[in-house]
Design an enzyme around this catalytic site. Structure first.
Site, short mmCIF file in Angstrom:
data_model
loop_
_atom_site.label_atom_id
_atom_site.label_comp_id
_atom_site.label_asym_id
_atom_site.label_seq_id
_atom_site.Cartn_x
_atom_site.Cartn_y
_atom_site.Cartn_z
N LYS A 185 -12.58 -1.96 6.79
CA LYS A 185 -11.85 -2.89 7.67
C LYS A 185 -12.34 -2.80 9.12
O LYS A 185 -12.72 -3.79 9.68
CB LYS A 185 -10.36 -2.62 7.58
CG LYS A 185 -9.78 -3.27 6.33
CD LYS A 185 -8.99 -2.38 5.46
CE LYS A 185 -8.73 -3.05 4.12
NZ LYS A 185 -7.90 -2.24 3.24
N ASP A 230 -1.92 6.69 6.31
CA ASP A 230 -2.94 5.75 5.84
C ASP A 230 -3.19 4.78 6.99
O ASP A 230 -2.35 3.96 7.32
CB ASP A 230 -2.42 5.01 4.60
CG ASP A 230 -3.38 3.94 4.10
OD1 ASP A 230 -4.44 3.75 4.72
OD2 ASP A 230 -3.07 3.31 3.06
N TRP A 268 0.84 -1.21 0.00
CA TRP A 268 0.00 0.00 0.00
C TRP A 268 0.87 1.25 0.00
O TRP A 268 0.53 2.24 -0.67
CB TRP A 268 -0.97 0.00 1.17
CG TRP A 268 -2.04 -1.05 1.03
CD1 TRP A 268 -2.28 -2.09 1.88
CD2 TRP A 268 -3.01 -1.17 -0.03
NE1 TRP A 268 -3.32 -2.84 1.41
CE2 TRP A 268 -3.79 -2.31 0.25
CE3 TRP A 268 -3.28 -0.44 -1.19
CZ2 TRP A 268 -4.83 -2.74 -0.59
CZ3 TRP A 268 -4.32 -0.85 -2.02
CH2 TRP A 268 -5.08 -1.98 -1.72
C1 PLP Z 1 -7.35 -1.77 2.16
C2 PLP Z 1 -6.27 -0.76 2.18
C3 PLP Z 1 -6.15 0.23 1.18
C4 PLP Z 1 -7.07 0.29 0.00
O1 PLP Z 1 -8.28 0.77 0.36
P1 PLP Z 1 -9.44 1.05 -0.71
O2 PLP Z 1 -10.48 1.65 0.17
O3 PLP Z 1 -9.82 -0.28 -1.29
O4 PLP Z 1 -8.90 1.97 -1.72
C5 PLP Z 1 -5.15 1.16 1.31
N1 PLP Z 1 -4.30 1.13 2.33
C6 PLP Z 1 -4.36 0.19 3.30
C7 PLP Z 1 -3.39 0.21 4.43
C8 PLP Z 1 -5.35 -0.78 3.25
O5 PLP Z 1 -5.43 -1.71 4.21
#
Ligand code: PLP
Length: 360
Positions: free
Chosen positions: A196, A172, A102
């Site tokens: 999540k 993030d 990511w």
């Molecule tokens: C799942 C995830 C993403 C992607 O998220 P989307 O909402 O599908 O764009 C980005 N960064 C992390 C750390 C993730 O766990």
């Protein structure tokens, strides 16, 4: 009905009482005579829902008044672009720590808008740890500094966040938001896809310090400018109403469960059950440096791919599902987000013990 324990990395489990309340209110919510799925985002009932969701999140995370909370769409992946589009303005340089898949996506998106320095990376260690970093190597006049706090695919988490001084720290937090204590004041922006730890897919939470809003160049599309959403209370256009409603129910559920301290305590117990077993076993093996193990995503391996396949399918037959590791890592991954009950983790460990005895 038989519900399984779902170890998916996302979308993932939601608290059962939240799903039940949503079920009860599916046909009619709060005396409105309609479902939230049918409701105008300009209605009084929905206004209450979004205002309440924001205020619960503020309370849970202790978000100071000089931060805005935005309810957006496009997932965390859209933030990979929105952050540089809005924050690159003076030096047009950003520092990144590269801790996995990511991070890499965030880095490549930022490169479209400015210069990126990767000041630390654990790629050489196959992302099995958070790399050492030294604030002496950080760019003093960077427009922002980006980290991925919890690495969903690789199963690592920061135990100590970098001190970036006056450079806004952008995080993030998609797979760890609301899982443990977080000092919001250390960050310029926190963003997270909701699917999540918060709600169904379709909602992205952005927590942004006010001084970072309003500097995007004219060329930035309206919908990708934080100011648009900050000025309109996330109601510039139709927001993901139903997902915001569920997020509100989840925030309430966390509050009623004792808030983040109580959730963090259970999350630590859940993770310890799994990691202690992995440490004891000479059959199953954790793949991550113990110093940086995630509370949320626990990858592990078996001696052969055949055994992994067998494990995953036999686990599924027992109602322990979605345990396959990410395609880039292989093996297994148990995602044990907030809504995974401790009973689910106990059942998983029991099954692992059983599998070890029968297959070693
Ligand atoms: C799942 C995830 C993403 C992607 O998220 P989307 O909402 O599908 O764009 C980005 N960064 C992390 C750390 C993730 O766990």
């Amino acid at each position: 009905m038989s519900r399984v324990y779902n170890f998916s990395a996302g979308p993932s489990m939601l608290p059962e009482n939240v799903l039940k309340q949503a079920q009860e209110e599916m046909l009619e919510c709060r005396g409105s005579g309609m479902s939230v799925t049918e409701m105008s985002h300009r209605s009084k009932v929905f206004d209450d829902i979004i205002v309440e969701a924001e205020s619960l999140l503020r309370e849970l995370m202790n978000i100071p008044a000089n931060y805005k909370v935005l309810f957006l769409q496009g997932g965390a992946s859209t933030q990979f672009a929105m952050v540089p589009m809005n924050l690159f303005r003076k030096s047009k340089v950003a520092d990144f720590i590269n801790t996995g898949a990511w991070s890499k996506k965030a880095i490549s998106e930022s490169k479209k808008f400015g210069k990126v320095n990767v000041v630390a990376s654990s790629e050489g260690d196959k992302f099995t740890k958070i790399p050492d970093f030294d604030s002496g190597s950080f760019t003093k006049d960077a427009d922002f500094f980006h980290i991925t706090t919890n690495n969903t695919i690789e199963g690592t988490v920061y135990k100590k966040i970098p001190d970036t001084g006056n450079v806004p720290l952008v995080a993030d937090m998609s797979s760890s938001i609301l899982s443990e204590f977080c000092d919001v004041t250390k960050y310029g922006i926190i963003y997270a896809g909701a699917q999540k730890n918060i709600a169904p897919a379709g909602l992205t939470i952005v927590i942004i310090r006010e001084d970072l809003i309003g500097h995007a160049p004219e060329t930035v599309p309206t919908m990708l400018n934080y100011k648009t959403h900050a000025d309109s209370g996330s109601l510039y256009n139709t927001p993901p109403c139903y997902t915001i409603y569920i997020a509100g129910l989840v925030f309430k559920h966390i509050k009623d469960s004792g808030g983040i301290p109580a959730i963090e305590k259970i999350n630590r117990e859940k993770a310890a059950l799994l990691y202690d077993y992995l440490d004891d076993s000479d059959f199953f093996k954790g793949t991550v440096d113990p110093a940086h193990r995630s509370l949320m995503n626990v990858p592990f391996i078996l001696p052969t791919d055949e055994l992994s396949k067998k494990f995953i399918s036999e686990a599924a037959a027992r109602g322990l599902v979605t345990l396959a590791g990410h395609r880039s890592v292989g093996g297994m991954r148990a995602s044990i987000y907030n809504a995974m009950p401790i009973e689910g983790v106990k059942k998983l460990v029991e099954f692992m013990k059983d599998f070890e005895v029968k297959n070693k």
